[in-house]
Design an enzyme around this catalytic site. Sequence first.
Site, PDB file in Angstrom:
ATOM      1  N   LYS A   9     -23.066 102.945  15.020  1.00 24.21           N
ATOM      2  CA  LYS A   9     -23.634 102.482  16.288  1.00 24.21           C
ATOM      3  C   LYS A   9     -25.086 102.108  16.053  1.00 24.21           C
ATOM      4  O   LYS A   9     -25.852 102.858  15.437  1.00 24.21           O
ATOM      5  CB  LYS A   9     -23.538 103.567  17.354  1.00 24.21           C
ATOM      6  CG  LYS A   9     -24.151 103.144  18.687  1.00 24.21           C
ATOM      7  CD  LYS A   9     -23.810 104.112  19.801  1.00 24.21           C
ATOM      8  CE  LYS A   9     -24.837 105.193  19.890  1.00 24.21           C
ATOM      9  NZ  LYS A   9     -24.745 105.966  21.146  1.00 24.21           N
ATOM     10  N   SER A  25     -19.546  84.719  16.549  1.00 22.68           N
ATOM     11  CA  SER A  25     -20.038  85.904  15.850  1.00 22.68           C
ATOM     12  C   SER A  25     -21.325  86.435  16.455  1.00 22.68           C
ATOM     13  O   SER A  25     -21.864  85.911  17.426  1.00 22.68           O
ATOM     14  CB  SER A  25     -20.252  85.641  14.361  1.00 22.68           C
ATOM     15  OG  SER A  25     -21.354  84.781  14.178  1.00 22.68           O
ATOM     16  N   TYR A  58     -17.408  89.302  15.468  1.00 23.28           N
ATOM     17  CA  TYR A  58     -17.561  89.787  14.097  1.00 23.28           C
ATOM     18  C   TYR A  58     -18.997  89.582  13.642  1.00 23.28           C
ATOM     19  O   TYR A  58     -19.716  88.716  14.146  1.00 23.28           O
ATOM     20  CB  TYR A  58     -16.582  89.084  13.157  1.00 23.28           C
ATOM     21  CG  TYR A  58     -16.765  87.584  13.096  1.00 23.28           C
ATOM     22  CD1 TYR A  58     -17.570  87.011  12.121  1.00 23.28           C
ATOM     23  CD2 TYR A  58     -16.148  86.752  14.026  1.00 23.28           C
ATOM     24  CE1 TYR A  58     -17.757  85.641  12.065  1.00 23.28           C
ATOM     25  CE2 TYR A  58     -16.316  85.382  13.975  1.00 23.28           C
ATOM     26  CZ  TYR A  58     -17.128  84.834  13.000  1.00 23.28           C
ATOM     27  OH  TYR A  58     -17.320  83.484  12.964  1.00 23.28           O
TER      28      TYR A  58
END
Length: 116
Positions: A9, A25, A58
């Site tokens: 995280k 992305s 991504y």
Amino acid sequence: MFVHVVKSKIHRVKVTGADLNYIGSITIDQDLMDAANIIEGEKVQIVNNNNGERLETYAIPGPRNSGEITLNGAAARKVAKGDVLILITYAMMDIEDAKKFKPALLFPNEENNLLK
């Protein structure tokens, strides 16, 4: 049995850019990716603290020590420059391994997104 657990995280980074005309992305400073153990192409959940949006895309690496956090493609419509995000990745693992696993939790400088 396998479970999904938080792998990493990056907590409270500011959006530095939004590029609607890019293929897709999120561009993340390579130093942040390395510290969070995020690899190029890995799925990232994005939580926008400013508007409540949650989305997945991504990761692609940005320049080191730049603090870059840029949403590309359609995701650019879900953020504004300066929005505060939480970036999360997950892993699947055996439940016994998951009980022992320690995720990479980063708390970068909130002003410039750099590691302290």
